[in-house]
Structures are given as structure tokens and as C-alpha cells.
Design a protein around this motif. Structure first.
Motif, mmCIF file in Angstrom:
data_model
loop_
_atom_site.group_PDB
_atom_site.id
_atom_site.type_symbol
_atom_site.label_atom_id
_atom_site.label_comp_id
_atom_site.label_asym_id
_atom_site.label_seq_id
_atom_site.Cartn_x
_atom_site.Cartn_y
_atom_site.Cartn_z
ATOM 1 N N MET A 83 0.005 -4.161 5.655
ATOM 2 C CA MET A 83 0.162 -2.728 5.893
ATOM 3 C C MET A 83 -1.163 -2.166 6.382
ATOM 4 S SD MET A 83 2.420 -1.780 2.516
ATOM 5 C CE MET A 83 1.219 -2.412 1.358
ATOM 6 N N ASN A 84 -1.160 -1.605 7.562
ATOM 7 C CA ASN A 84 -2.354 -0.998 8.154
ATOM 8 C C ASN A 84 -2.129 0.497 8.358
ATOM 9 O OD1 ASN A 84 -3.628 -3.540 8.312
ATOM 10 N ND2 ASN A 84 -2.734 -3.925 10.333
ATOM 11 N N SER A 85 -3.213 1.199 8.550
ATOM 12 C CA SER A 85 -3.146 2.646 8.803
ATOM 13 C C SER A 85 -2.240 3.334 7.781
ATOM 14 C CB SER A 85 -2.644 2.913 10.224
ATOM 15 O OG SER A 85 -3.466 2.284 11.174
ATOM 16 N N LEU A 86 -2.472 3.047 6.542
ATOM 17 C CA LEU A 86 -1.602 3.566 5.490
ATOM 18 C C LEU A 86 -1.664 5.083 5.404
ATOM 19 C CD1 LEU A 86 -2.147 0.776 2.873
ATOM 20 C CD2 LEU A 86 0.088 1.593 3.644
ATOM 21 N N LYS A 87 -0.528 5.672 5.111
ATOM 22 C CA LYS A 87 -0.387 7.113 4.995
ATOM 23 C C LYS A 87 0.002 7.465 3.560
ATOM 24 C CE LYS A 87 1.426 7.338 9.727
ATOM 25 N NZ LYS A 87 2.570 7.787 10.580
ATOM 26 N N LEU A 88 -0.215 8.712 3.207
ATOM 27 C CA LEU A 88 0.146 9.168 1.863
ATOM 28 C C LEU A 88 1.618 8.896 1.582
ATOM 29 C CD1 LEU A 88 -1.737 12.588 1.689
ATOM 30 C CD2 LEU A 88 -2.462 10.380 0.760
ATOM 31 N N GLU A 89 2.452 9.059 2.605
ATOM 32 C CA GLU A 89 3.893 8.887 2.419
ATOM 33 C C GLU A 89 4.322 7.433 2.268
ATOM 34 O OE1 GLU A 89 2.314 10.598 4.856
ATOM 35 O OE2 GLU A 89 3.363 10.378 6.789
ATOM 36 N N ASP A 90 3.382 6.505 2.394
ATOM 37 C CA ASP A 90 3.688 5.100 2.123
ATOM 38 C C ASP A 90 3.619 4.785 0.634
ATOM 39 O OD1 ASP A 90 1.857 4.266 5.096
ATOM 40 O OD2 ASP A 90 4.042 4.328 4.863
ATOM 41 N N THR A 91 3.169 5.723 -0.167
ATOM 42 C CA THR A 91 3.102 5.515 -1.611
ATOM 43 C C THR A 91 4.496 5.262 -2.171
ATOM 44 O OG1 THR A 91 1.121 6.876 -1.884
ATOM 45 C CG2 THR A 91 2.539 6.601 -3.820
ATOM 46 N N ALA A 92 4.651 4.141 -2.862
ATOM 47 C CA ALA A 92 5.961 3.750 -3.386
ATOM 48 C C ALA A 92 5.819 2.459 -4.170
ATOM 49 C CB ALA A 92 6.960 3.541 -2.250
ATOM 50 N N VAL A 93 6.883 2.106 -4.864
ATOM 51 C CA VAL A 93 7.008 0.753 -5.403
ATOM 52 C C VAL A 93 7.657 -0.092 -4.317
ATOM 53 C CG1 VAL A 93 8.023 -0.705 -7.180
ATOM 54 C CG2 VAL A 93 7.217 1.588 -7.765
ATOM 55 N N THR A 115 5.989 -3.933 -6.840
ATOM 56 C CA THR A 115 4.554 -3.742 -6.981
ATOM 57 C C THR A 115 4.212 -2.347 -6.461
ATOM 58 O OG1 THR A 115 2.366 -4.699 -6.532
ATOM 59 C CG2 THR A 115 3.970 -4.791 -4.734
ATOM 60 N N GLN A 116 3.384 -1.640 -7.206
ATOM 61 C CA GLN A 116 3.064 -0.262 -6.867
ATOM 62 C C GLN A 116 1.982 -0.216 -5.792
ATOM 63 O OE1 GLN A 116 4.279 2.841 -8.201
ATOM 64 N NE2 GLN A 116 3.106 3.645 -6.458
ATOM 65 N N VAL A 117 2.244 0.563 -4.766
ATOM 66 C CA VAL A 117 1.246 0.854 -3.737
ATOM 67 C C VAL A 117 1.018 2.359 -3.746
ATOM 68 C CG1 VAL A 117 0.738 0.873 -1.269
ATOM 69 C CG2 VAL A 117 1.840 -1.129 -2.306
ATOM 70 N N THR A 118 -0.220 2.755 -3.959
ATOM 71 C CA THR A 118 -0.569 4.168 -3.989
ATOM 72 C C THR A 118 -1.628 4.442 -2.936
ATOM 73 O OG1 THR A 118 -0.108 4.273 -6.364
ATOM 74 C CG2 THR A 118 -1.410 6.067 -5.413
ATOM 75 N N VAL A 119 -1.331 5.371 -2.052
ATOM 76 C CA VAL A 119 -2.258 5.742 -0.993
ATOM 77 C C VAL A 119 -2.861 7.093 -1.344
ATOM 78 C CG1 VAL A 119 -2.562 6.119 1.472
ATOM 79 C CG2 VAL A 119 -0.849 4.483 0.663
ATOM 80 N N SER A 120 -4.185 7.149 -1.383
ATOM 81 C CA SER A 120 -4.872 8.383 -1.764
ATOM 82 C C SER A 120 -5.569 9.002 -0.552
ATOM 83 C CB SER A 120 -5.900 8.095 -2.857
ATOM 84 O OG SER A 120 -6.915 7.252 -2.361
ATOM 85 N N SER A 121 -5.785 10.289 -0.639
ATOM 86 C CA SER A 121 -6.437 11.007 0.471
ATOM 87 C C SER A 121 -7.949 10.995 0.335
ATOM 88 C CB SER A 121 -5.950 12.449 0.516
ATOM 89 O OG SER A 121 -6.224 13.088 -0.717
#
Length: 121
Positions: A83-93, A115-121
Motif C-alpha cells: 500500500m503506497n500513498s496511504l490516505k486517512l480513508e484507508d484506515t480499516a481492518v 490486521t489493523q491499518v491506521t493512517v494518521s495525518s
């Protein structure tokens, strides 16, 4: 029994990369199309990407096309999601899933625990 075990999730800054993996056991890996799905809080689970048994065909959701890459290593019984160029809206399990080649399209036979993926600003 069949097990799909995801790993590699975590906290990442927006714009950054992350690779998650899914190790499969208890099945003949090359008989299965593999997929990644995700579920954000308060939303339904959605399709992210899939890869055919010998990696000849891949599909992506429009939301991740051009940013995510699915791949598999049949020698290691493992599927990956880069996953590249991750965005806040990619946050999910993120969930890994396996579909036997004879199973109807869109239906998956086995699922991982996520698995939890959390994208922060």
C-alpha cells in the motif's frame, strides 16, 4: 485446518507506504484465488484487491487502483498487499481471504482474523 494469518498492520502517516502479508496453511495454496478486503468503523466490509492462482490476473477496487499492489509467493503460501500513498480513508481492518477455484465468483471460502491499518495525518 485452514488458517490465514495476516501481519504487518500498524500506524503509518498519510502518504506513506505499508506492506501487509497473509500466510496460509492447511490448504493447497495454488488452488485458491486470494483476496484482500477491509472494513472501516461503521462501514461494511469492502473488496480491495484479488489475485488469481498463478498471479496472472489481478483486480483492484477503484479507491486503491494505482496505489495498492497485490502479489503472491506460491512457494511461501503467502499473499501481500503493498500500500503506497496511504490516505486517512484507508484506515480499516484488513482481511485476507481465499477462494477455491471452483467456488462462485465473489464468494470466498476462508477468512483471516484481520490486521489493523491506521493512517494518521
Amino acid at each position: 485446518q485452514v488458517q490465514l494469518v495476516e501481519s504487518g498492520g500498524g500506524l503509518v502517516q498519510a502518504g506513506g507506504p505499508l506492506r501487509i502479508s497473509c500466510a496460509a496453511s492447511g490448504l493447497t495454496f495454488t488452488r485458491y484465488t486470494m483476496g484482500w478486503f477491509r472494513q472501516a468503523p461503521g462501514k461494511e466490509r469492502e473488496f480491495v484487491a484479488s489475485i488469481s492462482r498463478y498471479a496472472g490476473t489481478t483486480y483492484y477496487a477503484d479507491a486503491v487502483k494505482g496505489r495498492f499492489t497485490i502479489s503472491r509467493d506460491n512457494a511461501k503460501n503467502t499473499v501481500y498487499l503493498q500500500m503506497n500513498s496511504l490516505k486517512l480513508e484507508d484506515t480499516a481492518v484488513y482481511y485476507c481471504a481465499a477462494k477455491l477455484w471452483t467456488t462462485a465468483a465473489g464468494q470466498y471460502d476462508y477468512w483471516g482474523q484481520g490486521t489493523q491499518v491506521t493512517v494518521s495525518s
